[in-house]
Design a protein around this motif. Sequence first.
Motif, short mmCIF file in Angstrom:
data_model
loop_
_atom_site.label_atom_id
_atom_site.label_comp_id
_atom_site.label_asym_id
_atom_site.label_seq_id
_atom_site.Cartn_x
_atom_site.Cartn_y
_atom_site.Cartn_z
N LYS A 1 42.44 43.87 29.33
CA LYS A 1 41.02 44.14 29.53
C LYS A 1 40.38 43.04 30.36
O LYS A 1 40.71 41.88 30.20
CB LYS A 1 40.27 44.21 28.20
CG LYS A 1 40.52 45.45 27.39
CD LYS A 1 39.74 45.44 26.10
CE LYS A 1 40.27 44.55 25.03
NZ LYS A 1 41.67 44.61 24.73
N GLY B 1 36.15 42.22 31.79
CA GLY B 1 34.80 42.75 31.68
C GLY B 1 33.76 41.71 31.99
O GLY B 1 34.04 40.52 32.15
N PHE C 1 30.36 45.95 31.27
CA PHE C 1 31.35 46.69 32.05
C PHE C 1 32.72 46.18 31.63
O PHE C 1 32.98 44.98 31.69
CB PHE C 1 31.11 46.42 33.54
CG PHE C 1 32.11 47.06 34.45
CD1 PHE C 1 31.87 48.32 34.96
CD2 PHE C 1 33.27 46.40 34.82
CE1 PHE C 1 32.79 48.92 35.83
CE2 PHE C 1 34.18 46.99 35.68
CZ PHE C 1 33.94 48.25 36.18
N THR D 1 37.00 47.02 31.96
CA THR D 1 38.12 47.78 32.50
C THR D 1 39.30 47.57 31.57
O THR D 1 39.68 46.42 31.29
CB THR D 1 38.48 47.32 33.92
OG1 THR D 1 37.35 47.47 34.76
CG2 THR D 1 39.63 48.12 34.48
N ASN E 1 43.22 50.68 33.35
CA ASN E 1 42.72 51.45 34.49
C ASN E 1 41.55 52.37 34.14
O ASN E 1 41.21 53.26 34.92
CB ASN E 1 43.85 52.26 35.15
CG ASN E 1 44.90 51.35 35.73
OD1 ASN E 1 44.57 50.30 36.28
ND2 ASN E 1 46.16 51.73 35.62
N ASN E 2 40.96 52.22 32.98
CA ASN E 2 39.76 52.97 32.60
C ASN E 2 38.56 52.05 32.68
O ASN E 2 38.61 50.92 32.19
CB ASN E 2 39.89 53.52 31.17
CG ASN E 2 41.01 54.52 31.04
OD1 ASN E 2 41.12 55.43 31.84
ND2 ASN E 2 41.85 54.32 30.04
N GLU E 3 37.49 52.53 33.28
CA GLU E 3 36.26 51.75 33.38
C GLU E 3 35.29 52.20 32.30
O GLU E 3 34.97 53.38 32.22
CB GLU E 3 35.65 51.89 34.76
CG GLU E 3 36.52 51.30 35.84
CD GLU E 3 35.94 51.46 37.23
OE1 GLU E 3 34.89 52.13 37.38
OE2 GLU E 3 36.52 50.92 38.17
#
Length: 187
Positions: free
Chosen positions: A126, A128, A149, A151, A154-156
């Motif tokens: 992760k 962020g 925010f 990540t 690969n997911n935001e």
Amino acid sequence: EKLSYDPHLRQILTEDKVSLQGPPEEGEGRLYLEGIGLTVSMDTNLMVMKSHVKGHKTMSQNRVMNIASDRGEFSGKKKSVVFRHNVVIKIDKMKVRGNYAAFQYRDGVLDTLYMDGGIHMQDTDKTGSSGEALVYFREDKYVFRKKPFVTQDNNELIGDEITIFNGGQRVQVRNAKVEYHDTEKKP
């Protein structure tokens, strides 16, 4: 180490390298710190470590927290420790950076950490950023607010608040924001 006392200001002063240790905590280790320069106010019960502050603390389950900053402030009255400027905190594989970090003790044990000033977080899967972060040590919970925010794999993740539980095993996003990009070409 050379210490001096200013009776007019009621302060103990040094510009030398100093080491401090926090009070013992039930079930956890003390906070150990070192830095350059120290001012201790007898009136306010405030100690200020002036520069090159770094230290460590053994947490529950033998996890170690390392911390570094440009300045440290320790209040016996408020039962708090504040780090300022270029703060870096590393617990296990998670590293969090910001410009301000305040640790709060409750019942003689480190309870919470509040950070702000452009937070950047990174661990093995992760990364962020956010405007502020709260860490609840007893619950092993990290809360990111003010335009967080993250990540992960690969997911935001974007929302009003992002909470990471149990060392990153579970993530919750409050008021999640979703962006959809249509990649198909239309005739």
